[in-house]
Design a protein around this motif. Structure first.
Motif, short mmCIF file in Angstrom:
data_model
loop_
_atom_site.label_atom_id
_atom_site.label_comp_id
_atom_site.label_asym_id
_atom_site.label_seq_id
_atom_site.Cartn_x
_atom_site.Cartn_y
_atom_site.Cartn_z
N ARG A 186 14.28 3.51 -2.44
CA ARG A 186 13.39 3.32 -1.67
C ARG A 186 12.22 2.55 -2.57
O ARG A 186 11.55 1.55 -2.05
N TYR A 187 12.04 3.25 -3.86
CA TYR A 187 11.07 2.35 -4.61
C TYR A 187 11.56 1.04 -5.30
O TYR A 187 10.84 0.07 -5.78
N GLU A 188 12.89 1.03 -5.84
CA GLU A 188 13.57 0.20 -6.59
C GLU A 188 14.59 -0.57 -5.84
O GLU A 188 16.02 -0.11 -6.26
N PRO A 189 14.61 -1.17 -4.70
CA PRO A 189 15.74 -1.49 -3.97
C PRO A 189 16.91 -2.39 -4.56
O PRO A 189 17.92 -2.53 -4.13
N ASN A 190 16.34 -3.08 -5.83
CA ASN A 190 17.20 -3.97 -6.36
C ASN A 190 17.95 -3.35 -7.42
O ASN A 190 18.96 -4.02 -8.13
N VAL A 191 18.04 -2.03 -7.63
CA VAL A 191 18.52 -1.32 -8.68
C VAL A 191 20.18 -1.02 -8.07
O VAL A 191 20.14 -0.61 -6.96
N GLU A 245 14.99 6.96 -12.55
CA GLU A 245 14.32 5.95 -12.73
C GLU A 245 13.89 5.44 -14.05
O GLU A 245 13.43 4.44 -14.34
N ASN A 246 14.01 6.44 -14.94
CA ASN A 246 13.94 6.11 -16.40
C ASN A 246 14.76 4.84 -16.81
O ASN A 246 14.63 3.94 -17.56
N ALA A 247 15.93 5.25 -16.28
CA ALA A 247 17.26 4.29 -16.76
C ALA A 247 16.96 2.83 -15.91
O ALA A 247 17.35 1.58 -16.48
N ALA A 248 16.52 3.00 -14.55
CA ALA A 248 16.33 1.72 -13.81
C ALA A 248 15.28 0.90 -14.50
O ALA A 248 15.36 -0.42 -14.67
N ILE A 300 0.82 -1.41 0.07
CA ILE A 300 0.16 -0.14 0.07
C ILE A 300 0.85 1.24 0.16
O ILE A 300 0.60 2.27 -0.64
N ARG A 301 1.87 1.15 0.92
CA ARG A 301 2.69 2.43 0.84
C ARG A 301 3.59 2.65 -0.31
O ARG A 301 3.60 3.81 -0.81
N VAL A 302 4.30 1.61 -0.85
CA VAL A 302 4.84 1.82 -2.27
C VAL A 302 4.13 2.25 -3.47
O VAL A 302 4.26 3.05 -4.17
N GLU A 303 2.68 1.68 -3.44
CA GLU A 303 2.10 2.18 -4.49
C GLU A 303 1.35 3.43 -4.42
O GLU A 303 1.21 4.04 -5.42
N GLY A 304 1.07 3.76 -2.98
CA GLY A 304 0.73 4.97 -2.90
C GLY A 304 1.72 6.04 -3.17
O GLY A 304 1.42 7.15 -3.73
N GLU A 305 3.10 5.80 -2.80
CA GLU A 305 3.79 6.67 -3.47
C GLU A 305 4.26 6.79 -4.72
O GLU A 305 4.34 7.80 -5.40
#
Length: 906
Positions: A767-772, A801-804, A720-725
């Motif tokens: 925080r949004y893409e921890p695997n990057v 974000e676009n590159a990730a 919920i938090r991640v999708e909300g952000e």
């Protein structure tokens, strides 16, 4: 054999066009008093009884009781009162009739001249306006008022009729009715006072109403009616494909403006009409007139002499203008040809029009013409073997020819002798000096140069006179025995004869070359003006610029104040302020009816402006107003043709501007629709996706939360938090894009390090893409830069974000920042994805480009890189897409100015 498809289609179109507007019924008579008005009223009463809406526009009873009685019971429109020189005149109320708009209007005396100050000069022009408004018109006219028969009637009666009706009006005919009365019965009515008052009747019987005249006029009227009936029958049969009508080909009429032009036009029109052939009138400009004007300047003539020459040329131009106007009224085409060879110009024109017959006036036979330049008739007979040549003469032709010949001699006596005498005396002096100092034996060359000098500055006549004088002087002063006209040796005889021949030939060639240069100069002036207008109009992007450019070119070219109105937009403002109410009435009429009005026309002549309609391919879209200096007399035909040609080009430019505007509106509308569709697609997919995840996670917690373990509940809360952000980022992108588009973005700059900006954006992404995986290389020499920290961080974050999104799993996103020349910082963000084709790298910064490909990828609105471009551009920087290292992936490069360095210690 039936008519072919093209002829049938043309005939059908013509018939439909005639049916679309009002139709004309003419009651034609051979002379006044035959009962035309009575017959028209009788037909009108019959139609009125049948329920037709018939209204009397104007009827002239001339006090005849029988005619007056026929008016009873018919609706009659009140006449219009016109004040003229203290008198009150009555005319037809054209505007009232147009407002009433009956089915049939009765308009008597078609050839009538309206009172000064009326909208139109002639009543037939009023009738044309009624027909154009869809009103059928019944009218009356006598045969002597038909324009093409004016000369024939003059030959029959000896009276020149001034009030005439163009034959082109009869093209609107629905019906033509011959009202006939035997000559003896008409004379009897005249004696009884039923046509004129007794004293007027006595004069008429001695002049116009003789039995022979009336008989000839009756025959002419019958012939005219028969021709119109035959033409109508032929057109109707062609429209129905019933017969193949053998129509002869084009008739070309050549005029020169020297006394018989109008007669030639009428005669040629009658020939073409009898053959059912189209026709045109042409005149050839050889440069003589312009050469004479220039020569008047060269000779430094007196004001009276120059005025005499200008008057002769003005008379010629006026005759040509009248002849061309007559030709257009009769339904023919007109054109001015530019060529020093009249014969070749006529043959070329005939070939271009597919003409079979050429009509010319009688030319005078002169011995000198036989030797040096055969007459036009002889040359056409020799070079135009495949054409039918019709030579038209008049009883006054020979007398007119002598008058023009005397006029040419008078012009020579008044102007050119000075140059001839000076040239001859100069040649004698030069020959004497050459003989004494140079011991030159053959002095003919000196005199030949004098002849060439005169020929290059004058006409052929002056060159011939110079050649004769030089011949006499050469023989008398320099050929043995001197001071006599005897020649002692055979060699001397040959010398002087050869000199005479050479002088005449050289003079002819030099004079002809000069005329050709002057003629080309006139044609070049026209072409240059048209090219200048085309060049200015090509730069005009909208209607306002078309009006401005057109007004500027027209004013400079024609030396006239200019005003234009196109599609409701007008200019220039100065000219608009000079227009009076009556000028605007003329301008409105010209645009409404697609015809010229005002000065130099027969319509609304009280206006000092000349108004020309601006036409597009299908309709009239505006009007051009030209006001020439009050001291200027009539316009020459060349000036009229140039103004009309320029007006046609202005119409095409205005049409082009309108089409460009419509295409731009359509393009913007299409682009807006595309963006709207993209936004709806983005909202329906990118915004609903995180909402669906959040709602699903919340429902799971609400229904199964008690039965879940801590890890599952924590996972759902984290979803919920991640999708909300993520949803918050999408909404923020939309808001930022709106602010950028409305220029509502303000920069609150501060000094900050590039490493801080990159580090903050990278931590936010992880925080949004921890695997990057992130790899950064920041040049320590960069120091601080003067930017809006939050906005630049957002831009770097969007790029990261676009590159990730496009980097394969496990491949790092590389960030490199370094100081470059010019106090700028370069930040490169490189991914290891599939890359972007070279032709699409610029498009990835377009709004919603990701709908097709680009930063949309797995998820995204397609606004991220657009926002980056807006933020960086607001900082006076730039952003671009480049190929990655070793042509793998993509590098997005941000270049920012560092700004002025902060003070030390700050």
């Amino acid at each position: 054999m039936g008519a072919d498809n093209t002829e049938q289609a043309d005939a059908l179109i013509g018939e439909l066009r005639r049916q679309a507007a009002g139709r004309l019924t003419v009651f034609l008579g051979a002379a006044p008093g035959v009962g035309k008005t009575y017959a028209m009223l009788a037909r009108a009463r019959e139609l009125h009884r049948q329920g037709m809406d018939v209204v009397i526009g104007i009827i002239e009873t001339h006090g005849r009781s029988e005619t007056q009685a026929m008016l009873e019971g018919l609706p009659q429109l009140p006449r219009k009162q016109v004040d003229y020189q203290g008198r009150t005149l009555e005319e037809m109320d054209l505007d009232g009739l147009l407002a009433r708009k009956p089915a049939i209007a009765l308009v008597d005396e078609l050839a009538h001249r309206n009172a000064p100050g009326s909208r139109h000069e002639r009543r037939w022009q009023d009738v044309e306006e009624l027909l154009n408004a869809g009103i059928d018109v019944y009218t009356t006219v006598n045969i002597q008022h038909l324009e093409s028969l004016n000369d024939v009637v003059h030959q029959i009666t000896g009276i020149r009729v001034s009030e005439t009706v163009p034959d082109a009006v009869f093209e609107r005919l629905r019906d033509i009715r011959l009202v006939d009365l035997p000559a003896r019965e008409l004379i009897e009515r005249l004696n009884q006072g039923k046509v004129y008052l007794p004293e007027q009747a006595a004069q008429a019987l001695q002049a116009f109403f003789s039995p022979s005249n009336l008989t000839a006029l009756r025959e002419l009227a019958m012939q005219t009616v028969a021709e119109h009936v035959d033409t109508d029958l032929r057109e109707k049969r062609t429209a129905r494909g019933l017969a193949d009508i053998a129509i002869q080909r084009h008739v070309l009429i050549a005029i020169d403006g020297k006394g018989q032009s109008e007669y030639l036009v009428r005669a040629g029109a009658r020939i073409a009409e009898r053959r059912g052939a189209p026709w045109s009138v042409v005149t050839v400009d050889t440069g003589h007139s312009a050469d004479a004007a220039l020569h008047a300047e060269d000779l430094d003539r007196s004001a009276a002499q120059r005025h005499s020459l200008a008057h002769v040329e003005q008379q010629r131009q006026m005759e040509l203008d009248k002849a061309f106007a007559l030709a257009r009224n009769l339904g023919g085409e007109t054109e001015v040809l530019h060529n020093t060879d009249v014969t070749q110009a006529l043959l070329d024109a005939a070939a271009a029009r597919g003409a079979r017959s050429i009509v010319i006036g009688r030319t005078r036979e002169r011995p000198i013409a036989r030797i040096f330049n055969r007459t036009l008739t002889q040359q056409l007979l020799q070079r135009g073997a495949r054409y039918e040549l019709t030579i038209v003469s008049t009883p006054q032709a020979r007398q007119r020819g002598r008058r023009f010949q005397d006029l040419a001699g008078e012009r020579l006596a008044k102007g050119e002798p000075a140059l001839i005498v000076l040239a001859t005396l100069g040649a004698i002096a030069a020959a004497a000096i050459a003989e004494r100092l140079v011991d030159l034996e053959d002095l003919s060359t000196v005199f030949l140069i004098a002849v060439l000098l005169v020929a290059s500055r004058t006409r052929m006549v002056a060159a011939v006179v110079t050649a004769v004088l030089c011949f006499i002087a050469y023989d008398f002063l320099f050929i043995e025995p001197r001071f006599t006209f005897l020649i002692s040796a055979q060699r001397g005889v040959a010398t002087v004869l050869l000199f005479m021949a050479a002088a005449l030939i050289a003079g002819r060639l030099a004079s002809r070359l000069r005329m050709q240069v002057v003629s080309l100069r006139a044609a070049n002036t026209h072409a240059t003006a048209m090219q200048n207008l085309a060049r200015q109009l090509s730069k005009a992007a909208d209607l306002g610029q078309v009006i401005t450019a057109s007004a500027s070119v027209l004013q400079s070219t024609l030396s006239a104040q200019t005003w234009l109105r196109i599609n409701g937009e007008s200019g220039p403002a100065a000219a608009t302020n000079d227009l009076t109410e009556k000028d605007m009435v003329a301008a409105d009429w010209s645009q409404q009816h697609g015809q010229p009005s005002g000065r130099y026309t027969d319509t609304l002549t009280n206006s000092s402006w000349w108004f020309l309609p601006i036409r597009s391919d299908q309709d009239t879209i505006g009007v051009v107003g030209l006001r020439f200096p009050s001291a200027m007399g009539r316009l020459s035909f060349e000036q009229r043709r140039l103004a009309e040609s320029m007006t046609e080009d202005i119409g095409q430019a205005a049409l082009r501007a309108r089409l460009v505007s419509e295409l731009e509106v359509a393009r913007v509308s299409g682009e807006t629709e595309r963006l709207r569709s993209a936004l709806l697609s983005s909202v329906s997919h990118d915004l609903r996706s995180p909402l669906a995840s959040m709602i699903g996670a919340a429902d799971s917690l609400a229904q199964y939360g008690k039965d879940m373990g801590p890890e599952d509940r924590s996972s759902l809360l984290d979803t919920i938090r991640v999708e909300g952000e993520r949803l918050d980022r999408y909404i923020q992108n939309l808001l930022d894009m709106t602010r950028l588009g409305q220029q509502g973005l303000t920069l609150e700059r501060d000094w900050i390090g590039v490493d801080e900006l990159v580090g903050s954006a990278a931590r936010r992404l992880q925080r949004y893409e921890p695997n990057v995986r992130m790899e950064s290389e920041i040049d320590p020499q960069i120091g601080l830069i003067h930017v809006h920290p939050a906005l630049i961080e957002q831009a770097i974050f969007n790029v990261l974000e676009n590159a990730a999104k496009f980097s394969p799993t496990g491949e790092p996103v590389k960030v490199q920042a370094k100081l470059t020349e010019g106090d700028t910082v370069r930040i490169d963000v490189t991914d290891q994805g599939p890359g972007i084709p070279a032709d699409e790298r610029r498009r990835i910064f377009d709004m919603f480009y990701s709908v097709e490909r680009g930063d949309r990828g797995k998820q995204g609105t397609g606004l991220g890189l657009t926002i980056v471009q807006g933020i960086v551009g607001a900082h006076m920087g730039k952003v671009e897409a480049l190929p990655g290292h070793n042509d793998r992936g993509t590098t997005v490069r941000i270049i920012l100015p560092t700004g002025e360095r902060p003070p030390s210690g700050s």
